[in-house]
Design a protein around this motif. Structure first.
Motif, PDB file in Angstrom:
ATOM      1  N   THR A  20       0.795  -1.226   0.000  1.00 53.08           N
ATOM      2  CA  THR A  20       0.000   0.000   0.000  1.00 53.08           C
ATOM      3  C   THR A  20       0.827   1.274   0.000  1.00 53.08           C
ATOM      4  OG1 THR A  20      -0.090   0.095   2.428  1.00 53.08           O
ATOM      5  CG2 THR A  20      -1.793  -1.203   1.307  1.00 53.08           C
ATOM      6  N   GLY A  21       2.107   1.174   0.372  1.00 57.73           N
ATOM      7  CA  GLY A  21       2.941   2.366   0.486  1.00 57.73           C
ATOM      8  C   GLY A  21       2.798   3.074   1.821  1.00 57.73           C
ATOM      9  N   GLN A  22       2.118   2.463   2.780  1.00 56.79           N
ATOM     10  CA  GLN A  22       1.963   3.084   4.095  1.00 56.79           C
ATOM     11  C   GLN A  22       3.192   2.807   4.961  1.00 56.79           C
ATOM     12  OE1 GLN A  22      -0.620   1.785   7.712  1.00 56.79           O
ATOM     13  NE2 GLN A  22      -1.919   3.203   6.561  1.00 56.79           N
ATOM     14  N   PHE A  23       3.715   3.883   5.574  1.00 62.03           N
ATOM     15  CA  PHE A  23       4.890   3.778   6.442  1.00 62.03           C
ATOM     16  C   PHE A  23       4.518   4.274   7.827  1.00 62.03           C
ATOM     17  CE2 PHE A  23       8.971   5.694   8.045  1.00 62.03           C
ATOM     18  CZ  PHE A  23       9.626   4.490   8.269  1.00 62.03           C
ATOM     19  N   VAL A  24       4.719   3.429   8.827  1.00 61.45           N
ATOM     20  CA  VAL A  24       4.445   3.783  10.221  1.00 61.45           C
ATOM     21  C   VAL A  24       5.784   3.988  10.928  1.00 61.45           C
ATOM     22  CG1 VAL A  24       3.428   3.057  12.413  1.00 61.45           C
ATOM     23  CG2 VAL A  24       2.271   2.510  10.247  1.00 61.45           C
ATOM     24  N   TYR A  25       5.935   5.171  11.522  1.00 65.41           N
ATOM     25  CA  TYR A  25       7.210   5.522  12.166  1.00 65.41           C
ATOM     26  C   TYR A  25       6.940   6.034  13.576  1.00 65.41           C
ATOM     27  CZ  TYR A  25      12.045   7.193  12.467  1.00 65.41           C
ATOM     28  OH  TYR A  25      13.361   7.383  12.829  1.00 65.41           O
ATOM     29  N   PHE A  26       7.741   5.564  14.519  1.00 69.58           N
ATOM     30  CA  PHE A  26       7.590   5.990  15.904  1.00 69.58           C
ATOM     31  C   PHE A  26       8.566   7.117  16.222  1.00 69.58           C
ATOM     32  CE2 PHE A  26       5.631   1.822  15.967  1.00 69.58           C
ATOM     33  CZ  PHE A  26       4.538   2.020  16.802  1.00 69.58           C
ATOM     34  N   GLY A  27       8.086   8.024  17.078  1.00 70.63           N
ATOM     35  CA  GLY A  27       8.881   9.191  17.441  1.00 70.63           C
ATOM     36  C   GLY A  27      10.095   8.860  18.282  1.00 70.63           C
ATOM     37  N   ASP A  28      10.712   9.890  18.873  1.00 69.53           N
ATOM     38  CA  ASP A  28      11.987   9.688  19.561  1.00 69.53           C
ATOM     39  C   ASP A  28      11.911   9.860  21.079  1.00 69.53           C
ATOM     40  OD1 ASP A  28      11.544  12.400  19.394  1.00 69.53           O
ATOM     41  OD2 ASP A  28      13.549  12.921  18.678  1.00 69.53           O
ATOM     42  N   ASN A  29      10.711   9.754  21.639  1.00 72.25           N
ATOM     43  CA  ASN A  29      10.599   9.715  23.099  1.00 72.25           C
ATOM     44  C   ASN A  29      10.375   8.258  23.503  1.00 72.25           C
ATOM     45  OD1 ASN A  29      10.510  10.947  25.704  1.00 72.25           O
ATOM     46  ND2 ASN A  29       8.295  10.703  25.713  1.00 72.25           N
ATOM     47  N   LYS A  30      11.455   7.495  23.570  1.00 64.86           N
ATOM     48  CA  LYS A  30      11.344   6.046  23.709  1.00 64.86           C
ATOM     49  C   LYS A  30      11.691   5.527  25.100  1.00 64.86           C
ATOM     50  CE  LYS A  30      12.063   5.154  18.801  1.00 64.86           C
ATOM     51  NZ  LYS A  30      12.800   4.393  17.770  1.00 64.86           N
ATOM     52  N   LYS A  31      11.955   6.445  26.031  1.00 69.21           N
ATOM     53  CA  LYS A  31      12.268   6.028  27.390  1.00 69.21           C
ATOM     54  C   LYS A  31      11.554   6.955  28.367  1.00 69.21           C
ATOM     55  CE  LYS A  31      16.814   4.069  26.331  1.00 69.21           C
ATOM     56  NZ  LYS A  31      18.271   4.116  26.627  1.00 69.21           N
ATOM     57  N   PRO A  32      11.174   6.445  29.552  1.00 71.15           N
ATOM     58  CA  PRO A  32      10.475   7.286  30.525  1.00 71.15           C
ATOM     59  C   PRO A  32      11.382   8.381  31.069  1.00 71.15           C
ATOM     60  CG  PRO A  32      11.022   5.154  31.486  1.00 71.15           C
ATOM     61  CD  PRO A  32      11.351   5.059  30.034  1.00 71.15           C
ATOM     62  N   GLY A  33      10.745   9.404  31.624  1.00 74.28           N
ATOM     63  CA  GLY A  33      11.493  10.491  32.245  1.00 74.28           C
ATOM     64  C   GLY A  33      11.450  11.793  31.484  1.00 74.28           C
ATOM     65  N   HIS A  34      10.775  11.792  30.325  1.00 75.61           N
ATOM     66  CA  HIS A  34      10.708  13.009  29.517  1.00 75.61           C
ATOM     67  C   HIS A  34       9.282  13.231  29.032  1.00 75.61           C
ATOM     68  CE1 HIS A  34      15.091  13.532  29.233  1.00 75.61           C
ATOM     69  NE2 HIS A  34      15.131  12.209  29.143  1.00 75.61           N
ATOM     70  N   GLU A  35       8.927  14.500  28.874  1.00 75.54           N
ATOM     71  CA  GLU A  35       7.656  14.860  28.265  1.00 75.54           C
ATOM     72  C   GLU A  35       7.690  14.488  26.790  1.00 75.54           C
ATOM     73  OE1 GLU A  35       4.933  17.271  25.982  1.00 75.54           O
ATOM     74  OE2 GLU A  35       7.082  17.718  26.081  1.00 75.54           O
ATOM     75  N   LEU A  36       6.521  14.311  26.191  1.00 73.76           N
ATOM     76  CA  LEU A  36       6.392  13.822  24.816  1.00 73.76           C
ATOM     77  C   LEU A  36       7.293  14.552  23.830  1.00 73.76           C
ATOM     78  CD1 LEU A  36       4.918  12.112  22.657  1.00 73.76           C
ATOM     79  CD2 LEU A  36       3.080  13.821  22.697  1.00 73.76           C
ATOM     80  N   HIS A  37       7.416  15.876  23.954  1.00 76.95           N
ATOM     81  CA  HIS A  37       8.165  16.671  22.983  1.00 76.95           C
ATOM     82  C   HIS A  37       9.566  17.048  23.468  1.00 76.95           C
ATOM     83  CE1 HIS A  37       3.810  17.454  22.212  1.00 76.95           C
ATOM     84  NE2 HIS A  37       4.197  17.106  20.998  1.00 76.95           N
ATOM     85  N   ASP A  38       9.927  16.591  24.648  1.00 76.30           N
ATOM     86  CA  ASP A  38      11.225  16.925  25.238  1.00 76.30           C
ATOM     87  C   ASP A  38      12.249  15.861  24.868  1.00 76.30           C
ATOM     88  OD1 ASP A  38      13.301  17.940  26.766  1.00 76.30           O
ATOM     89  OD2 ASP A  38      12.574  17.039  28.633  1.00 76.30           O
TER      90      ASP A  38
END
Length: 404
Positions: A77-95
């Motif tokens: 289908t050409g769909q690409f799912v990518y996960f962000g870079d907050n991959k460990k606890p201790g930080h806010e979503l955008h930090d």
């Protein structure tokens, strides 16, 4: 497979599925992406060029090895799912250190504002780890991508998902992109982007130009030339997934009837439109371990396709044990139980033998096969990414203790 040698990286176009060879020094300087694309850096999953809030281009690099955050590209289908870079606890979503999640937030804001501001959205270039005999840092170019996917609502293409690690909860983004139908990204356009001219469309691929102007994403969809998976393709492709499958098999090995409820749950995990109505009793199941429905229509005007499910907790062949494949007899049994306008599902910890697979596909029987690899993949995709997490799931929800 076309391989672009390291000495040609700075002058090469980007070609779908071509491999860009890294160096042999044994350090970060071996990275080929930073040589292909000036100003993006040589480390990390997010590599953005340009300054300020709106970047000129963004590299999304995936190793394909992160079991907790499995980036996936659907070639059909050409769909690409990518996960962000907050991959460990201790930080806010955008930090995050590289600001990848902030880039995602800004990108999807531009996409969904009214009117959309697509001309400000940077092109996303996808690379995947692809070691070669010359360099372990070599990468494969997987495509030029834009945010969103046709048919996916704006509430679902960028979602903050919760995970738990070390007893702490935290969030990360799950972003959905479309890989455009652009077989080549010209060096001339890459150079314009490197010079900060991201508004230029003259050298951009036609699919990018069309998306910026109209919002219609022409996906790079490719139908598979084969519908029969080999034995190796049905087995776990990493040590972690092999460990997960081992836990499942050993847990149900002495209680295969209990495996039936788990198999039905796996099918539900695979697709939320699956509704399991009954887990049948082993002595009177009529050849079906579970029956259910698949939702095709609207929630308030449903249309269902009924299915019958068979579960086979067979030896998957781990640790040099002899594999016990699902053969023609077992598959024929399921086919014989399917009535008109129904389909069948066969879930096994093992694999489907080639002859059985071929007969089903050649005769176009509506059978879904979920093998040992699929079980592990589905568990990982649903957050059960370690053997310990899977064991906890089994012990909590699939107790083998006899009922009183």
């Amino acid at each position: 497979m076309r391989i672009i040698p390291s000495e040609l990286l700075s002058s090469s176009d980007l070609i779908i599925d071509a491999v860009y060879e890294g160096g042999r020094s044994g350090n970060a300087a071996d990275d080929p992406i930073s040589k292909v694309l000036q100003g993006v850096g040589n480390q990390g999953g997010f590599r953005a060029a340009g300054r300020g809030e709106d970047r000129t281009l963004v590299v999304l690099y995936t190793s394909g090895e992160d079991q907790d955050w499995p980036d996936t590209l659907d070639l059909n289908t050409g769909q690409f799912v990518y996960f962000g870079d907050n991959k460990k606890p201790g930080h806010e979503l955008h930090d995050t250190q590289r600001g990848g999640n902030r880039i995602l937030r800004r990108t999807f804001e531009l996409l969904h504002t009214s009117p959309p501001m697509r001309e400000k959205i940077p092109p996303f270039l996808i690379f995947k780890k692809y070691p070669t005999p010359r360099s372990s840092r070599s990468v494969q170019f997987k495509g030029l991508a834009v945010p969103g996917f046709t048919g996916l609502p704006s509430t679902a293409d960028l979602v903050a998902v919760w995970r738990t690690a070390e007893g702490q909860r935290f969030q990360n983004y799950r972003a959905v992109f479309t890989v455009l139908n652009a077989s080549v990204v010209a060096r001339s356009w890459l150079q314009e982007l490197s010079n900060g001219n991201n508004a230029s469309l003259a050298s951009a691929p036609p699919a990018w130009q069309s998306w910026v102007k109209t919002g219609r994403a022409q996906a790079l969809a490719s139908e598979s030339t084969t519908s029969i998976r080999s034995v190796d393709q049905q087995r776990p492709d990493s040590a972690t997934k092999a460990d997960i499958l081992r836990v499942v098999f050993e847990y149900f090995e002495q209680a295969p009837i209990a495996f039936e409820a788990f198999a039905a749950r796996i099918f539900q995990m695979h697709d939320p439109r699956v509704i399991v109505d009954t887990i049948t009793r082993g002595s009177v199941d009529g050849g079906r371990d579970a029956v259910g429905r698949y939702l095709l229509g609207l929630a308030d005007d449903p249309v269902y396709a009924e299915f019958s499910l068979e579960a086979k907790c067979y030896q998957p062949g781990l640790d040099e044990a002899t594999i016990n494949t699902v053969g023609v007899r077992e598959v024929s049994r399921l086919i014989s139980r399917i009535r008109h306008r129904q389909f069948g599902v066969l879930v096994t910890t093992s694999v489907i033998a080639r002859q059985a697979y071929e007969e089903v596909r050649e005769d176009r029987h509506p059978i879904v096969f979920l093998s040992g690899k699929d079980i592990a993949d589905i568990l990982v995709a649903n957050g059960f990414s370690t053997a310990a997490a899977v064991r906890t799931l089994l012990e909590t929800e699939f107790s083998l203790a006899p009922s009183s």
